[in-house]
Design a protein around this motif. Structure first.
Motif, short mmCIF file in Angstrom:
data_model
loop_
_atom_site.label_atom_id
_atom_site.label_comp_id
_atom_site.label_asym_id
_atom_site.label_seq_id
_atom_site.Cartn_x
_atom_site.Cartn_y
_atom_site.Cartn_z
N CYS A 3 0.85 -1.20 0.00
CA CYS A 3 0.00 0.00 0.00
C CYS A 3 0.88 1.25 0.00
O CYS A 3 1.86 1.34 0.74
CB CYS A 3 -0.90 -0.02 1.22
N LEU A 5 0.01 4.21 1.03
CA LEU A 5 -0.26 5.11 2.15
C LEU A 5 0.36 4.58 3.45
O LEU A 5 1.18 5.25 4.07
CB LEU A 5 -1.76 5.31 2.32
N CYS A 6 0.00 3.38 3.85
CA CYS A 6 0.53 2.84 5.12
C CYS A 6 1.86 2.12 4.94
O CYS A 6 2.59 1.94 5.91
CB CYS A 6 -0.48 1.91 5.77
N GLU A 7 2.17 1.73 3.76
CA GLU A 7 3.42 1.04 3.42
C GLU A 7 3.64 -0.23 4.22
O GLU A 7 4.76 -0.64 4.46
CB GLU A 7 4.62 1.98 3.59
N PHE A 18 -3.88 0.92 -2.87
CA PHE A 18 -4.19 1.05 -1.45
C PHE A 18 -4.71 -0.26 -0.88
O PHE A 18 -5.38 -1.02 -1.56
CB PHE A 18 -5.25 2.13 -1.22
N CYS A 19 -4.45 -0.49 0.41
CA CYS A 19 -5.09 -1.61 1.11
C CYS A 19 -6.52 -1.19 1.44
O CYS A 19 -6.92 -0.04 1.22
CB CYS A 19 -4.30 -1.95 2.38
N GLU A 21 -8.13 -0.61 4.30
CA GLU A 21 -8.28 0.46 5.29
C GLU A 21 -7.89 1.82 4.73
O GLU A 21 -8.56 2.82 4.94
CB GLU A 21 -7.45 0.16 6.54
N CYS A 22 -6.79 1.86 3.99
CA CYS A 22 -6.33 3.13 3.43
C CYS A 22 -7.27 3.61 2.32
O CYS A 22 -7.43 4.81 2.11
CB CYS A 22 -4.90 3.00 2.92
N ARG A 23 -7.90 2.67 1.63
CA ARG A 23 -8.87 3.05 0.61
C ARG A 23 -10.05 3.77 1.25
O ARG A 23 -10.58 4.73 0.71
CB ARG A 23 -9.34 1.82 -0.17
N LYS A 24 -10.46 3.32 2.45
CA LYS A 24 -11.56 4.00 3.16
C LYS A 24 -11.15 5.43 3.51
O LYS A 24 -11.95 6.36 3.38
CB LYS A 24 -11.92 3.23 4.43
N ILE A 25 -9.91 5.62 3.96
CA ILE A 25 -9.41 6.96 4.29
C ILE A 25 -9.40 7.83 3.03
O ILE A 25 -9.83 8.99 3.05
CB ILE A 25 -8.01 6.88 4.92
N LYS A 26 -8.94 7.27 1.94
CA LYS A 26 -8.90 8.01 0.67
C LYS A 26 -10.32 8.39 0.23
O LYS A 26 -10.56 9.52 -0.21
CB LYS A 26 -8.23 7.17 -0.41
#
Length: 87
Positions: A3, A5-7, A18-19, A21-26
């Motif tokens: 990902c 974002l979180c790497e 994105f994973c 969780e990070c997709r939800k943030i995006k």
């Protein structure tokens, strides 16, 4: 692939970045705006110096009360069950 974002976690699909969780943030940033999302995160998740001082003072008061009154006021007691009440 990792990902962007979180790497840490792997991406959801082979063509994604994105994973889950990070997709939800995006997606929240896309819906509410990234400035508003950042403002909410800063307000809710990051403590300012005044909040830090208040937290430190509170913990010092608790420590002092434990030294004066003992640890009984802050100990966690198990919940009372119905069978214990009937006895």
């Amino acid at each position: 692939m990792v990902c962007v974002l979180c790497e840490k976690k792997g991406v959801e699909t082979w063509f994604g970045s994105f994973c889950s969780e990070c997709r939800k943030i995006k997606n929240l940033g896309n819906v509410y705006g990234f400035e508003r999302t950042l403002e909410i995160l800063e307000k809710c998740c990051i403590r300012n110096p005044e909040q830090l001082e208040k937290k430190i003072d509170t913990q010092k008061k608790i420590k002092e009360e434990i030294e004066v009154y003992g640890d009984d006021r802050y100990s966690v007691k198990p919940p009372t069950t119905r069978s214990q009440i009937k006895k």
